[in-house]
Design a protein around this motif. Structure first.
Motif, mmCIF file in Angstrom:
data_model
loop_
_atom_site.group_PDB
_atom_site.id
_atom_site.type_symbol
_atom_site.label_atom_id
_atom_site.label_comp_id
_atom_site.label_asym_id
_atom_site.label_seq_id
_atom_site.Cartn_x
_atom_site.Cartn_y
_atom_site.Cartn_z
ATOM 1 N N PHE A 107 -65.787 -39.774 74.157
ATOM 2 C CA PHE A 107 -65.936 -41.094 73.540
ATOM 3 C C PHE A 107 -64.593 -41.604 73.050
ATOM 4 N N ARG A 108 -63.867 -40.763 72.343
ATOM 5 C CA ARG A 108 -62.565 -41.137 71.783
ATOM 6 C C ARG A 108 -61.617 -41.594 72.893
ATOM 7 N N ARG A 109 -61.565 -40.826 73.967
ATOM 8 C CA ARG A 109 -60.690 -41.148 75.097
ATOM 9 C C ARG A 109 -61.093 -42.483 75.746
ATOM 10 N N ASP A 110 -62.374 -42.631 76.049
ATOM 11 C CA ASP A 110 -62.835 -43.830 76.752
ATOM 12 C C ASP A 110 -62.748 -45.083 75.886
ATOM 13 N N TYR A 111 -63.016 -44.943 74.604
ATOM 14 C CA TYR A 111 -62.931 -46.091 73.699
ATOM 15 C C TYR A 111 -61.474 -46.525 73.523
ATOM 16 N N ALA A 112 -60.567 -45.564 73.444
ATOM 17 C CA ALA A 112 -59.144 -45.901 73.342
ATOM 18 C C ALA A 112 -58.693 -46.676 74.581
ATOM 19 N N VAL A 113 -59.227 -46.322 75.740
ATOM 20 C CA VAL A 113 -58.908 -47.064 76.971
ATOM 21 C C VAL A 113 -59.443 -48.496 76.860
ATOM 22 N N GLU A 114 -60.665 -48.653 76.369
ATOM 23 C CA GLU A 114 -61.212 -50.013 76.188
ATOM 24 C C GLU A 114 -60.327 -50.844 75.268
ATOM 25 N N LEU A 115 -59.778 -50.210 74.242
ATOM 26 C CA LEU A 115 -58.969 -50.935 73.260
ATOM 27 C C LEU A 115 -57.569 -51.270 73.761
ATOM 28 N N LYS A 116 -57.178 -50.728 74.907
ATOM 29 C CA LYS A 116 -55.881 -51.078 75.509
ATOM 30 C C LYS A 116 -55.964 -52.378 76.305
ATOM 31 N N ASP A 117 -57.165 -52.860 76.523
ATOM 32 C CA ASP A 117 -57.378 -54.123 77.229
ATOM 33 C C ASP A 117 -56.596 -55.250 76.556
ATOM 34 N N GLU A 118 -56.110 -56.171 77.339
ATOM 35 C CA GLU A 118 -55.296 -57.280 76.816
ATOM 36 C C GLU A 118 -56.026 -58.086 75.742
ATOM 37 N N GLN A 119 -57.309 -58.356 75.947
ATOM 38 C CA GLN A 119 -58.074 -59.127 74.964
ATOM 39 C C GLN A 119 -58.254 -58.340 73.663
ATOM 40 N N ALA A 120 -58.500 -57.043 73.767
ATOM 41 C CA ALA A 120 -58.654 -56.221 72.568
ATOM 42 C C ALA A 120 -57.334 -56.160 71.800
ATOM 43 N N GLN A 121 -56.240 -56.008 72.517
ATOM 44 C CA GLN A 121 -54.935 -55.970 71.857
ATOM 45 C C GLN A 121 -54.633 -57.298 71.151
ATOM 46 N N ALA A 122 -54.992 -58.399 71.784
ATOM 47 C CA ALA A 122 -54.795 -59.708 71.154
ATOM 48 C C ALA A 122 -55.649 -59.828 69.896
ATOM 49 N N ARG A 123 -56.866 -59.340 69.961
ATOM 50 C CA ARG A 123 -57.769 -59.408 68.810
ATOM 51 C C ARG A 123 -57.240 -58.553 67.657
ATOM 52 N N ILE A 124 -56.693 -57.386 67.971
ATOM 53 C CA ILE A 124 -56.096 -56.544 66.940
ATOM 54 C C ILE A 124 -54.961 -57.302 66.254
ATOM 55 N N GLY A 125 -54.154 -57.994 67.035
ATOM 56 C CA GLY A 125 -53.083 -58.810 66.464
ATOM 57 C C GLY A 125 -53.627 -59.892 65.544
ATOM 58 N N GLU A 126 -54.746 -60.491 65.930
ATOM 59 C CA GLU A 126 -55.379 -61.531 65.100
ATOM 60 C C GLU A 126 -55.869 -60.945 63.776
ATOM 61 N N VAL A 127 -56.385 -59.735 63.823
ATOM 62 C CA VAL A 127 -56.857 -59.083 62.589
ATOM 63 C C VAL A 127 -55.680 -58.866 61.643
ATOM 64 N N PHE A 128 -54.582 -58.354 62.165
ATOM 65 C CA PHE A 128 -53.400 -58.157 61.314
ATOM 66 C C PHE A 128 -52.898 -59.489 60.759
ATOM 67 N N ALA A 129 -52.930 -60.523 61.572
ATOM 68 C CA ALA A 129 -52.490 -61.839 61.097
ATOM 69 C C ALA A 129 -53.399 -62.336 59.982
ATOM 70 N N ALA A 130 -54.705 -62.136 60.135
ATOM 71 C CA ALA A 130 -55.666 -62.564 59.112
ATOM 72 C C ALA A 130 -55.478 -61.776 57.816
ATOM 73 N N ALA A 131 -55.062 -60.526 57.934
ATOM 74 C CA ALA A 131 -54.866 -59.687 56.749
ATOM 75 C C ALA A 131 -53.660 -60.146 55.928
ATOM 76 N N GLN A 132 -52.714 -60.804 56.559
ATOM 77 C CA GLN A 132 -51.524 -61.316 55.865
ATOM 78 C C GLN A 132 -50.851 -60.239 55.015
ATOM 79 N N GLY A 133 -50.680 -59.048 55.605
ATOM 80 C CA GLY A 133 -49.993 -57.977 54.909
ATOM 81 C C GLY A 133 -50.855 -57.146 53.984
ATOM 82 N N ARG A 134 -52.103 -57.557 53.779
ATOM 83 C CA ARG A 134 -53.006 -56.770 52.931
ATOM 84 C C ARG A 134 -53.572 -55.596 53.720
#
Length: 126
Positions: free
Chosen positions: A66-93
């Protein structure tokens, strides 16, 4: 404040130190009403695919796969963009990944936290 990642069960009370609370399940947590469950973002798109979640079934003996396959899913371009959006929304928090599973060691938030920490290092966040 330096951005950091923590994980917390949906059934635990929110705290002032949670920062941005990000719910990371595809399904609503059992037994919680919309009035009592607090989150800032619901990122269904960062949750494991339905097929992977169903296959895993929260069986610890399937954790490595599960860990291996889920990490692969999270390497997807859309997932990576979404992770960036989460960090932006956190504004350093702090970012608190909120999940519903009973098992606090074998769940998607553990994997997602690792992937997000790697993302933060690559992008020099926090």
């Amino acid at each position: 404040m330096k951005s950091s990642i923590q994980i917390k069960r949906a059934y635990e009370a929110p705290s002032d130190t949670d920062g941005l609370r990000v719910f990371v399940d595809r399904l609503w947590p059992r037994g919680l009403s919309k009035d009592t469950f607090h989150y800032d973002l619901w990122c269904k798109d960062l949750a494991p695919s339905s097929a992977l979640r169903t296959w895993f079934g929260h069986k610890p003996e399937r954790w490595d796969g599960f860990r291996r396959d889920y990490a692969v899913e999270l390497k997807d371009e859309q997932a990576q963009a979404r992770i960036g959006e989460v960090f932006a929304a956190a504004q350093g928090r702090r970012v608190t990944l909120v999940f519903g599973a009973k098992d606090t060691e074998h769940n998607q938030a553990v994997v997602l936290a690792d992937v997000m920490n790697d993302y933060a290092k690559r992008h020099r966040i926090g």
